[in-house]
Design an enzyme around this catalytic site. Sequence first.
Site, PDB file in Angstrom:
ATOM      1  CD  GLU A  19      10.586  10.346  -7.601  1.00 52.98           C
ATOM      2  OE1 GLU A  19      10.732   9.109  -7.564  1.00 52.98           O
ATOM      3  OE2 GLU A  19       9.772  10.952  -6.879  1.00 52.98           O
ATOM      4  NE  ARG A 125      -1.606  -0.335  -7.200  1.00 57.20           N
ATOM      5  CZ  ARG A 125      -2.050  -0.558  -5.993  1.00 57.20           C
ATOM      6  NH1 ARG A 125      -2.503  -1.754  -5.676  1.00 57.20           N
ATOM      7  NH2 ARG A 125      -2.029   0.386  -5.071  1.00 57.20           N
ATOM      8  CE1 TYR A 179       6.139   0.932  -2.325  1.00 60.14           C
ATOM      9  CE2 TYR A 179       6.364  -1.099  -3.593  1.00 60.14           C
ATOM     10  CZ  TYR A 179       5.962   0.223  -3.502  1.00 60.14           C
ATOM     11  OH  TYR A 179       5.386   0.827  -4.585  1.00 60.14           O
TER      12      TYR A 179
HETATM   13  P1  FAD Z   1       2.621  -3.607  -7.618  1.00 64.92           P
HETATM   14  O1  FAD Z   1       3.927  -4.230  -7.862  1.00 64.92           O
HETATM   15  O2  FAD Z   1       1.527  -3.886  -8.582  1.00 64.92           O
HETATM   16  O3  FAD Z   1       2.142  -4.005  -6.154  1.00 64.92           O
HETATM   17  C1  FAD Z   1       1.002  -3.393  -5.555  1.00 64.92           C
HETATM   18  C2  FAD Z   1       0.476  -4.271  -4.429  1.00 64.92           C
HETATM   19  O4  FAD Z   1      -0.138  -5.443  -4.974  1.00 64.92           O
HETATM   20  C3  FAD Z   1       1.548  -4.785  -3.466  1.00 64.92           C
HETATM   21  O5  FAD Z   1       0.959  -4.878  -2.192  1.00 64.92           O
HETATM   22  C4  FAD Z   1       1.899  -6.166  -4.009  1.00 64.92           C
HETATM   23  O6  FAD Z   1       2.377  -7.024  -3.001  1.00 64.92           O
HETATM   24  C5  FAD Z   1       0.551  -6.624  -4.555  1.00 64.92           C
HETATM   25  N1  FAD Z   1       0.611  -7.462  -5.741  1.00 64.92           N
HETATM   26  C6  FAD Z   1       1.475  -7.339  -6.786  1.00 64.92           C
HETATM   27  N2  FAD Z   1       1.157  -8.244  -7.746  1.00 64.92           N
HETATM   28  C7  FAD Z   1       0.070  -8.923  -7.305  1.00 64.92           C
HETATM   29  C8  FAD Z   1      -0.755  -9.965  -7.835  1.00 64.92           C
HETATM   30  N3  FAD Z   1      -0.500 -10.506  -9.044  1.00 64.92           N
HETATM   31  N4  FAD Z   1      -1.806 -10.415  -7.098  1.00 64.92           N
HETATM   32  C9  FAD Z   1      -2.083  -9.889  -5.880  1.00 64.92           C
HETATM   33  N5  FAD Z   1      -1.315  -8.911  -5.310  1.00 64.92           N
HETATM   34  C10 FAD Z   1      -0.282  -8.430  -6.019  1.00 64.92           C
HETATM   35  N6  FAD Z   1       3.161   6.406  -8.023  1.00 64.92           N
HETATM   36  C11 FAD Z   1       2.707   7.226  -9.017  1.00 64.92           C
HETATM   37  O7  FAD Z   1       1.491   7.363  -9.182  1.00 64.92           O
HETATM   38  N7  FAD Z   1       3.584   7.886  -9.831  1.00 64.92           N
HETATM   39  C12 FAD Z   1       4.927   7.762  -9.706  1.00 64.92           C
HETATM   40  O8  FAD Z   1       5.686   8.387 -10.451  1.00 64.92           O
HETATM   41  C13 FAD Z   1       5.432   6.901  -8.687  1.00 64.92           C
HETATM   42  N8  FAD Z   1       6.769   6.709  -8.519  1.00 64.92           N
HETATM   43  C14 FAD Z   1       7.228   5.824  -7.579  1.00 64.92           C
HETATM   44  C15 FAD Z   1       8.601   5.560  -7.484  1.00 64.92           C
HETATM   45  C16 FAD Z   1       9.092   4.661  -6.529  1.00 64.92           C
HETATM   46  C17 FAD Z   1      10.565   4.384  -6.453  1.00 64.92           C
HETATM   47  C18 FAD Z   1       8.189   4.031  -5.630  1.00 64.92           C
HETATM   48  C19 FAD Z   1       8.702   3.087  -4.578  1.00 64.92           C
HETATM   49  C20 FAD Z   1       6.823   4.276  -5.725  1.00 64.92           C
HETATM   50  C21 FAD Z   1       6.322   5.162  -6.701  1.00 64.92           C
HETATM   51  N9  FAD Z   1       4.958   5.416  -6.844  1.00 64.92           N
HETATM   52  C22 FAD Z   1       4.496   6.242  -7.843  1.00 64.92           C
HETATM   53  C23 FAD Z   1       3.992   4.820  -5.919  1.00 64.92           C
HETATM   54  C24 FAD Z   1       3.452   3.447  -6.397  1.00 64.92           C
HETATM   55  O9  FAD Z   1       2.701   3.620  -7.575  1.00 64.92           O
HETATM   56  C25 FAD Z   1       2.593   2.875  -5.273  1.00 64.92           C
HETATM   57  O10 FAD Z   1       3.393   2.551  -4.176  1.00 64.92           O
HETATM   58  C26 FAD Z   1       1.628   1.754  -5.646  1.00 64.92           C
HETATM   59  O11 FAD Z   1       0.700   1.620  -4.567  1.00 64.92           O
HETATM   60  C27 FAD Z   1       2.284   0.400  -5.845  1.00 64.92           C
HETATM   61  O12 FAD Z   1       3.034   0.367  -6.992  1.00 64.92           O
HETATM   62  P2  FAD Z   1       3.908  -0.960  -7.380  1.00 64.92           P
HETATM   63  O13 FAD Z   1       4.449  -0.702  -8.709  1.00 64.92           O
HETATM   64  O14 FAD Z   1       4.810  -1.302  -6.280  1.00 64.92           O
HETATM   65  O15 FAD Z   1       2.691  -2.013  -7.489  1.00 64.92           O
END
Ligand code: FAD
Length: 317
Positions: A19, A125, A179
């Site tokens: 990345e 997200r 995670y």
């Molecule tokens: P989600 O899947 O939406 O989950 C977020 C939280 O909400 C979790 O605690 C989950 O359990 C909970 N949740 C999910 N759905 C629901 C629902 N329907 N109702 C209630 N709770 C719910 N960030 C950036 O800004 N830019 C990047 O380029 C970036 N790259 C990343 C790459 C990787 C491989 C990883 C692991 C993370 C990256 N991140 C990046 C960070 C990421 O955006 C954050 O960790 C963010 O806080 C969560 O993203 P997610 O897609 O896991 O969110």
Amino acid sequence: MKIIDHINKAKGQTLFSFEILPPVKGESVQSIFNAIDPLMEFKPPFIDVTYHREEYVYKKRENGLLEKVSTRKRPGTVGICAAIINKYSVDAVPHIICGGFSKEETENALIDLDFLGIDNVLVLRGDAIKTEGRFEPDPNGHSYASELLQQVLDLNNGEYLHEEVVRNKTNFCIGVAGYPEKHFEAPSLNTDLRYLKKKVDMGAEYIVTQMFFDNKKYFEFVDKCREAGINVPIIPGLKPITTKKQMTFLPSIFHVDLPDDLVDELEKCNDNAAVREVGIEWAIQQSKELKEAGVPCLHYYTMSRSKVTRRIAEGLF
Ligand code: FAD
């Protein structure tokens, strides 16, 4: 080519990928090529490019008052992806996030990606704006990665916002984040897994994990995913420690633990050069064990600094 096809084509062989971050505003694309060039001999089938949302900075005006200004320090994710594909003929995977985007802006970005022939996206997200405590969605945007994922799926079905008829169908392969040590906002690992499963059931084809420093955490996570019925490939994400500051920075930002053995070794180091050697050796041992276990791909968080990743990949790929 889609990431899932790269994985299937490898027939159980572990792939190498990494990345990078888009350059800081004002730097040239050459800085990214300089970061990628030394890693190309390990034949990455794909390179991820992160997305960085806006930040607020305060500018002092002539009258002495401070003005709050919104700025993007690392713009250019889509352009960098296009530049990578053009220069290296490998797939580039843009990260797309909910934060700071309306649904309309997301749709326009996806249309651009489709026109560029980019057929992979890592759907996330995004985090809270640095100066804000918690994640706030755009008033016309998405609150969770699953909602953004649904928008990508809709486009894959030719369903655009505000259009009554089915249009050009995009063909995005969708990856999502997982995670091993639980997302920090989730009340429990099982709750987090439930939402991860939702993303996979909706159509996510692979998972990339948050960094971890104890392989046991990854193996246990994979077992729990399989028990929960999550059966897509789970790509481990690895970040070598390179500075002493990261011993506290990484746990506080990424909500991950460092194993005691690693901490003991890092504490003995007198400078960052020594820390780097410990970090590299630790990442090599992690990588070897994961490769022997047959993980689909080893994905390195390079932070656009390739020397360290190169040292790890040598001998492994
Ligand atoms: P989600 O899947 O939406 O989950 C977020 C939280 O909400 C979790 O605690 C989950 O359990 C909970 N949740 C999910 N759905 C629901 C629902 N329907 N109702 C209630 N709770 C719910 N960030 C950036 O800004 N830019 C990047 O380029 C970036 N790259 C990343 C790459 C990787 C491989 C990883 C692991 C993370 C990256 N991140 C990046 C960070 C990421 O955006 C954050 O960790 C963010 O806080 C969560 O993203 P997610 O897609 O896991 O969110």
